[in-house]
Scaffold this motif. Structure first.
Motif, PDB file in Angstrom:
ATOM      1  N   GLN A  34       0.865  -1.221   0.083  1.00  0.00           N
ATOM      2  CA  GLN A  34       0.098   0.032  -0.126  1.00  0.00           C
ATOM      3  C   GLN A  34       0.838   1.269   0.186  1.00  0.00           C
ATOM      4  N   GLN A  35       1.931   1.173   0.815  1.00  0.00           N
ATOM      5  CA  GLN A  35       2.918   2.277   0.756  1.00  0.00           C
ATOM      6  C   GLN A  35       3.735   2.324  -0.340  1.00  0.00           C
ATOM      7  N   LEU A  36       4.203   1.424  -0.846  1.00  0.00           N
ATOM      8  CA  LEU A  36       5.128   1.472  -2.101  1.00  0.00           C
ATOM      9  C   LEU A  36       4.310   1.806  -3.262  1.00  0.00           C
ATOM     10  N   ASP A  37       3.235   1.556  -3.251  1.00  0.00           N
ATOM     11  CA  ASP A  37       2.445   1.842  -4.817  1.00  0.00           C
ATOM     12  C   ASP A  37       2.223   3.440  -4.694  1.00  0.00           C
ATOM     13  N   ARG A  38       2.606   4.094  -3.833  1.00  0.00           N
ATOM     14  CA  ARG A  38       2.555   5.410  -3.864  1.00  0.00           C
ATOM     15  C   ARG A  38       3.725   6.167  -4.134  1.00  0.00           C
ATOM     16  N   LEU A  39       4.800   5.528  -4.499  1.00  0.00           N
ATOM     17  CA  LEU A  39       6.232   5.982  -4.768  1.00  0.00           C
ATOM     18  C   LEU A  39       6.197   6.525  -6.227  1.00  0.00           C
ATOM     19  N   SER A  40       6.980   7.579  -6.570  1.00  0.00           N
ATOM     20  CA  SER A  40       7.177   8.238  -7.868  1.00  0.00           C
ATOM     21  C   SER A  40       8.468   7.234  -8.346  1.00  0.00           C
ATOM     22  N   SER A  41       8.664   7.392  -9.456  1.00  0.00           N
ATOM     23  CA  SER A  41       9.738   6.488 -10.354  1.00  0.00           C
ATOM     24  C   SER A  41      11.299   6.900  -9.910  1.00  0.00           C
ATOM     25  N   LEU A  42      11.237   8.152  -9.321  1.00  0.00           N
ATOM     26  CA  LEU A  42      12.461   8.501  -9.009  1.00  0.00           C
ATOM     27  C   LEU A  42      12.823   7.989  -7.365  1.00  0.00           C
ATOM     28  N   GLU A  43      11.504   7.986  -6.612  1.00  0.00           N
ATOM     29  CA  GLU A  43      11.548   7.444  -5.250  1.00  0.00           C
ATOM     30  C   GLU A  43      12.008   6.050  -5.330  1.00  0.00           C
ATOM     31  N   TRP A  44      11.412   5.184  -6.427  1.00  0.00           N
ATOM     32  CA  TRP A  44      11.733   3.842  -6.877  1.00  0.00           C
ATOM     33  C   TRP A  44      13.286   3.842  -7.100  1.00  0.00           C
ATOM     34  N   GLN A  45      13.889   4.595  -7.978  1.00  0.00           N
ATOM     35  CA  GLN A  45      15.273   4.432  -8.161  1.00  0.00           C
ATOM     36  C   GLN A  45      16.071   4.719  -7.032  1.00  0.00           C
ATOM     37  N   VAL A  46      15.746   5.757  -6.299  1.00  0.00           N
ATOM     38  CA  VAL A  46      16.346   5.759  -4.731  1.00  0.00           C
ATOM     39  C   VAL A  46      16.388   4.468  -4.080  1.00  0.00           C
ATOM     40  N   MET A  47      15.203   3.952  -3.745  1.00  0.00           N
ATOM     41  CA  MET A  47      15.063   2.600  -3.121  1.00  0.00           C
ATOM     42  C   MET A  47      15.772   1.623  -3.611  1.00  0.00           C
TER      43      MET A  47
END
Ligand SMILES: Nc1ncnc2c1ncn2[C@@H]1O[C@H](COP(=O)(O)OP(=O)(O)OP(=O)(O)O)[C@@H](O)[C@H]1O
Ligand SMILES: [Mg+2]
Length: 494
Positions: free
Chosen positions: A417-430
């Motif tokens: 639920q929380q990960l589904d809210r990330l932007s693609s840049l936030e994903w890259q950082v993750m």
């Protein structure tokens, strides 16, 4: 007590309190107390008391209607009823015009009693309106957090306090325990969850109806007047308002990107028991210069409510719980300011042991350390783990710990639920952060991303992750909570 028949005896404390309460005209409190004693056992309703207060301050009905957010006719009818009641109790005709002078005379003849009976204090009733009851009897630890919140709300008189943390971290439970400690300080305690996404007007009407059983059409039509009305109560009474699940109003970064790329996708993910699919890492605008913590369309008015409650003078407090920090709140927070937020961390080993004990299991110190580390001390997950160990591992904690990769559907659901809210840049950082279990510096992260994003964009993304409770920071190093990196690692391995 009827003033026309009996000498008025007021408590010394009441008069002194009234004189010392710098918020209002000195003496207004004493006048109100005197009138309350005069009409006893009849009690003034909240709105009657407010009308009385404003008339004593010299306000016209039009001004009062504006301040309280009610219709003029309604306020006038409250006034006429008041003057009738007071005329009867004081034994002489009372009107809006002569009220102040009559009361002054009466106050001059008041005899001060040094040892008054408590019942004469006639304090306003304590009203509690909890939408749902929360059982806190098995809520362990959190002593430090409760004491911080008590300090902020009781001593520092904070007007807006938010409790932030990832799902299941215990925000609602902590808030309920804190309210139990503090409720005696307040005239009103009102708790509302906003998971069902009420409009601001709906929420304001609902809250105002707790203060006074007004009909919807007794209230002014526009939202601003309703906020004025709420603020009038917050100024005149000590109220503790709690808004639980505030994250419901916050747009996900993914949807902010969609705003720029395609029509908005439905943003309200369900919170049911089915595990949502692992979030996709689709390419978007990379989250560039998109501000985080923004409101869903149609809910932006809530930021106005927060701003006014945080910035205007009153004697009440709004306590929020949220998985994510609302925008514009951070800039106004500060150690010396009346707006603060608490980032809720996981529980420690003793609390994990208590949770296990409450489920009928014993947990050794060393196993406790492993479990707390594995699940980042998240109480919901600790409870789930304990139940799984009891029901599926025949109470064998060691055997359970040996299953290193075990992650339950509840955890996956919570995190997705929380990960589904990330932007693609936030994903890259993750994706980069998974590699650095012990933490990484900003410079290293930027190198890893081949300088494709500027430092300020990277900081924005880190801030967003922090606000979503998906990042831990210490000594300029950034890392993922263990639970999150484990979950991500499992999916990247697929
Ligand atoms: N200190 C604690 N000791 C024992 N159990 C706790 C504690 N804090 C929370 N819990 C339990 O953990 C579960 C999750 O807590 P809670 O609902 O307060 O989390 P939350 O942060 O409000 O989650 P959400 O973001 O989903 O609203 C509940 O069953 C609650 O009773
Ligand atoms: Mg909650």
């Amino acid at each position: 007590m009827n003033l026309k028949k009996m000498p008025v005896t007021m408590t010394k404390g009441v008069v002194q309190n009234a004189m010392a309460s710098g918020e209002y005209d000195t003496g207004i409190e004493a006048k109100i107390q005197l009138l309350q004693i005069a009409i006893a056992p009849t009690k003034l309703t909240t709105v009657e008391e407010l009308v009385l207060r404003y008339v004593l301050e010299g306000e016209s009905y039009t001004e009062i209607a504006l301040k309280l957010g009610y219709n003029y006719d309604y306020i006038k009818s409250i006034g006429s009823k008041l003057w009738q009641l007071l005329s009867k109790s004081l034994g002489e005709p009372i009107t809006k015009r002569n009220l102040n002078s009559v009361i002054k005379q009466k106050l001059a003849s008041v005899k001060i009693d040094k040892t008054p009976p408590k019942s004469q204090l006639n304090l306003p009733p304590k009203i509690q309106d909890w939408e749902e009851s929360i059982d806190t009897s098995f809520c362990f630890g959190r002593i430090e957090e409760i004491s911080i919140l008590k300090q902020w709300i009781r001593q520092d008189k904070c007007r807006l306090v938010s409790i932030l943390g990832m799902g299941g971290m215990g925000k609602t439970a902590l808030t309920a325990r804190t309210v139990e400690h503090l409720q005696g300080d307040f005239d009103y305690v009102i708790w509302r969850s906003v998971r069902h996404l009420p409009s601001l007007d709906e929420l304001l009407t609902d809250i105002l109806q707790v203060f006074f059983a007004a009909r919807e059409n007794d209230l002014a039509d526009d939202t601003n007047s309703r906020i004025n009305c709420l603020l009038a109560y917050l100024k005149n009474y000590r109220c503790l308002l709690i808004i639980d699940n505030y994250e419901s109003f916050i747009l996900s970064s993914k949807n902010i990107e969609h705003k720029f790329t395609s029509p908005p996708a439905p943003s309200l993910e369900g919170k049911g028991s089915q595990v949502p699919p692992f979030p996709s890492r689709e390419e978007g605008l990379g989250g560039l210069s998109l501000s985080i913590g923004q409101y869903l369309p149609d809910y932006e008015e809530y930021s106005q409510l927060l701003r006014r409650i945080g910035e205007e003078r009153h004697q009440s407090c709004l306590l929020l719980t949220s998985r994510e920090k609302p925008t514009r709140l951070a800039a106004k927070e500060g150690e010396k300011l009346p707006i603060r937020s608490l980032n809720l961390k996981g529980l420690g080993v003793p609390e994990a042991q208590s949770i296990f004990q409450s489920i009928g299991l014993s947990l050794s110190e060393s196993a406790g350390k492993q479990i707390v580390h594995r699940y980042s001390g998240n109480p919901l997950i600790l409870k789930t783990a304990a139940t799984v160990i009891r029901d599926l591992f025949e109470r064998d904690v060691k055997e359970f710990l040996a299953q290193d990769t075990l992650i339950f559907s509840e955890i996956a659901s919570l995190l997705n639920q929380q990960l589904d809210r990330l932007s693609s840049l936030e994903w890259q950082v993750m994706d980069r952060l998974i590699v650095y279990r012990e933490g990484v510096s900003l410079e290293q992260l930027q190198n890893d991303l081949h300088h494709s994003v500027s430092k300020s964009q990277l900081i924005e993304a880190l801030k967003a992750l922090k606000w979503r409770s998906l990042l831990e920071t210490a000594m300029s190093q950034y890392k993922l909570p263990h639970l999150v990196s484990k979950h991500l690692a499992k999916h990247s391995a697929r």
